[in-house]
Design a protein around this motif. Structure first.
Motif, mmCIF file in Angstrom:
data_model
loop_
_atom_site.group_PDB
_atom_site.id
_atom_site.type_symbol
_atom_site.label_atom_id
_atom_site.label_comp_id
_atom_site.label_asym_id
_atom_site.label_seq_id
_atom_site.Cartn_x
_atom_site.Cartn_y
_atom_site.Cartn_z
ATOM 1 N N LEU A 135 -16.853 42.071 58.770
ATOM 2 C CA LEU A 135 -16.069 43.287 58.561
ATOM 3 C C LEU A 135 -14.628 43.100 59.027
ATOM 4 N N LYS A 136 -14.450 42.427 60.128
ATOM 5 C CA LYS A 136 -13.094 42.197 60.628
ATOM 6 C C LYS A 136 -12.320 41.272 59.701
ATOM 7 N N THR A 137 -12.982 40.246 59.201
ATOM 8 C CA THR A 137 -12.334 39.326 58.277
ATOM 9 C C THR A 137 -11.868 40.047 57.016
ATOM 10 N N MET A 138 -12.634 41.054 56.612
ATOM 11 C CA MET A 138 -12.306 41.821 55.412
ATOM 12 C C MET A 138 -11.357 42.988 55.708
ATOM 13 N N GLY A 139 -10.839 43.051 56.939
ATOM 14 C CA GLY A 139 -9.828 44.053 57.272
ATOM 15 C C GLY A 139 -10.329 45.474 57.324
ATOM 16 N N ALA A 140 -11.545 45.667 57.826
ATOM 17 C CA ALA A 140 -12.113 47.020 57.889
ATOM 18 C C ALA A 140 -11.203 47.957 58.683
ATOM 19 N N PRO A 141 -10.838 49.121 58.112
ATOM 20 C CA PRO A 141 -9.896 50.042 58.778
ATOM 21 C C PRO A 141 -10.593 50.966 59.769
ATOM 22 N N PHE A 142 -11.375 50.411 60.694
ATOM 23 C CA PHE A 142 -12.156 51.187 61.641
ATOM 24 C C PHE A 142 -11.403 51.320 62.964
ATOM 25 N N ILE A 143 -11.935 52.163 63.836
ATOM 26 C CA ILE A 143 -11.440 52.244 65.218
ATOM 27 C C ILE A 143 -12.408 51.435 66.084
ATOM 28 N N PHE A 144 -11.908 50.391 66.712
ATOM 29 C CA PHE A 144 -12.733 49.544 67.581
ATOM 30 C C PHE A 144 -12.371 49.841 69.037
ATOM 31 N N ILE A 145 -13.400 50.084 69.855
ATOM 32 C CA ILE A 145 -13.157 50.324 71.283
ATOM 33 C C ILE A 145 -14.089 49.428 72.100
ATOM 34 N N LYS A 146 -13.685 49.139 73.316
ATOM 35 C CA LYS A 146 -14.483 48.297 74.202
ATOM 36 C C LYS A 146 -15.334 49.114 75.175
ATOM 37 N N ASN A 147 -14.942 50.370 75.374
ATOM 38 C CA ASN A 147 -15.659 51.219 76.322
ATOM 39 C C ASN A 147 -15.536 52.665 75.864
ATOM 40 N N TRP A 148 -16.617 53.428 76.007
ATOM 41 C CA TRP A 148 -16.601 54.820 75.544
ATOM 42 C C TRP A 148 -15.694 55.709 76.393
ATOM 43 N N LYS A 149 -15.192 55.184 77.485
ATOM 44 C CA LYS A 149 -14.214 55.940 78.270
ATOM 45 C C LYS A 149 -12.914 56.134 77.483
ATOM 46 N N GLU A 150 -12.728 55.328 76.442
ATOM 47 C CA GLU A 150 -11.538 55.465 75.581
ATOM 48 C C GLU A 150 -11.673 56.643 74.617
ATOM 49 N N LEU A 151 -12.884 57.179 74.473
ATOM 50 C CA LEU A 151 -13.136 58.197 73.446
ATOM 51 C C LEU A 151 -12.365 59.502 73.654
ATOM 52 N N PRO A 152 -12.293 60.060 74.871
ATOM 53 C CA PRO A 152 -11.570 61.329 75.022
ATOM 54 C C PRO A 152 -10.138 61.270 74.494
ATOM 55 N N ALA A 153 -9.440 60.172 74.768
ATOM 56 C CA ALA A 153 -8.064 60.036 74.276
ATOM 57 C C ALA A 153 -8.034 59.982 72.750
ATOM 58 N N ILE A 154 -9.023 59.327 72.166
ATOM 59 C CA ILE A 154 -9.096 59.232 70.696
ATOM 60 C C ILE A 154 -9.314 60.613 70.088
ATOM 61 N N LEU A 155 -10.201 61.396 70.700
ATOM 62 C CA LEU A 155 -10.490 62.729 70.173
ATOM 63 C C LEU A 155 -9.323 63.690 70.383
#
Length: 439
Positions: free
Chosen positions: A372-392
């Motif tokens: 998926l990364k090789t094909m340039g998927a336009p997703f949001i990738f995070i390493k930890n769910w603590k990043e989620l509040p800022a995303i929302l």
């Protein structure tokens, strides 16, 4: 004077005689057109009736001639189309039969190839489909009654779709491999490729002995997940796709799906395993009250079968959410990613490597989700769910127009991704199975 009068009378008599002969020929000897019923202009006219009186007179004569000419043109056009289709079929260089003995085969055939199956009933014992693509004529066969030795082998080149996710499935898969090997040994087929639903921890060593490179007979392998022995020569990564075993449909994006505002910022409907990052995700959502902005339905135990109600709820959640949260399970890659793409809900993916044998291959160093990364998927990738509040929080401020553009980009990427996988699959088979043109 009298001589001139006599010559005039003689001329009149001759002219009268010629006219009489012509009239007699017209009435008695000239071939007549068969009387035809009056054509209906639009199907709503009076009943057909036989014309009376002078058969030569036909008020619809011009229409009949035009219709005859149009019919002739349609006939000639159809004839040209048939000749073209026949010549196009004759140009087919390869015939490949796909034996779908794992649900992932339906993702290959219906979602990536856009193929149809008859009968449409998903519970049918036999289901078939066919289409021409590239230089290849593909036929697809699936169903519980498709068992070794009890169906017609209709091509010398075979793609075998197998499930190797757990031991019981591997035992069944090897029966099919041995059947294919017997057909190879008796020269009933020439080439075999395998599409394998691999083990979620990438414990796929059992398939290696069947590969031609290791002394076996399998020319090509397409395998799911980030299997370490993918080499892009004869072993390729294949997308997991949607959960066709739960009858997830082929979704055609529409205007409403693209333009309508959605009721929820995000969704997560799934199993929450003990001591997993999914537990962390649920806690974070509840702590900040974000669970009230998202469609969250958690269960403690995985259920392989959906009820009609639970499946509808899941589809509605995808359709009514701007984001779909994709925490890792046994593997980072999950059906949810592709299902969210189908409904234009942007995947938010926990981008961490799960335990097991999956990892960087000699070709890719961006695991997990290297395909998926090789094909340039336009997703949001995070390493930890603590990043989620800022995303929302950021998501709350995005305008509907910006979301529409993001959905459009996601839909286009997913369509292009499936088209690219289809073409890569076809090209790989043709390059491997067709004789090379050398000198």
């Amino acid at each position: 004077m009298r001589g001139a009068r006599r010559r005039l009378c003689s001329a009149l008599i001759v002219a009268y005689g010629l006219f009489s002969l012509y009239a007699a020929y017209t009435v008695f000897l000239r071939p007549r057109r068969p009387t035809a019923p009056h054509p209906h202009r639009d199907g709503r006219g009076p009943p057909d009736h036989v014309a009376l009186g002078n058969e030569e007179w036909n008020p619809w004569d011009a229409d009949e001639k035009n219709e005859l000419a149009a019919s002739q043109q349609r006939y000639e056009a159809n004839l040209r189309m048939i000749k073209y289709a026949r010549s196009h079929l004759e140009q087919t260089s390869l015939r490949v039969q796909i034996w779908g003995k794992a649900a992932i085969g339906l993702y290959l055939w219906q979602h990536i190839f856009g193929g149809h199956l008859e009968p449409a009933d998903v519970t049918a014992q036999w289901r078939k489909g066919s289409q021409k693509a590239g230089k290849t004529y593909f036929s697809f066969l699936t169903g519980p009654s498709v068992v070794p030795g009890y169906f017609s082998v209709e091509a010398e080149h075979v793609v075998l779709v197998l499930n190797g996710r757990e031991l019981a499935k591997i035992v069944y898969a090897t029966q099919w491999l041995h059947y294919a090997q017997t057909l190879m040994e008796t020269r009933k087929i020439q080439h075999v490729a395998v599409v394998l639903l691999g083990n979620e921890q990438c414990n796929n060593a059992w398939i290696q002995s069947y590969l031609k490179r290791n002394g076996g007979f399998v020319n090509l392998l397409f395998v799911t997940y980030d299997c370490a022995f993918i080499n892009e020569e004869d072993i390729f990564q294949w997308p997991l796709g949607v959960a066709t075993y739960r009858s997830f449909p082929v979704v055609e994006p529409n205007w409403s799906m693209l333009h309508d505002p959605r009721s929820y910022l995000c969704n997560f409907l799934g199993t929450v395993y003990k001591n997993s990052s999914r537990e962390t995700l649920i806690k974070i959502l509840k702590q900040d009250g974000l669970d009230k902005l998202c469609w969250i339905t958690a269960r403690e135990q995985w259920q392989p079968e959906e009820t009609n109600e639970s499946f509808k709820n899941y589809q509605d959640a995808l359709l009514q959410s701007d984001l779909t949260l994709c925490p890792v399970g046994i593997n980072t890659e999950c059906y949810r990613i592709y299902e969210a793409c189908s409904y234009g809900s942007l995947p938010v993916i926990e981008d961490v490597m799960t335990p097991g044998e999956c990892g960087n291959s000699s070709m890719y160093h961006s695991a997990p989700l290297q395909l998926l990364k090789t094909m340039g998927a336009p997703f949001i990738f995070i390493k930890n769910w603590k990043e989620l509040p800022a995303i929302l929080e950021k998501e709350k401020k995005i305008s509907l127009q910006e979301k529409i553009q993001r959905r459009k980009k996601l839909f286009e990427w997913y369509q292009n991704f499936k088209a690219w996988m289809r073409q890569k699959f076809i090209n790989t088979l043709e390059n491997s199975f067709l004789p090379s043109d050398k000198g």
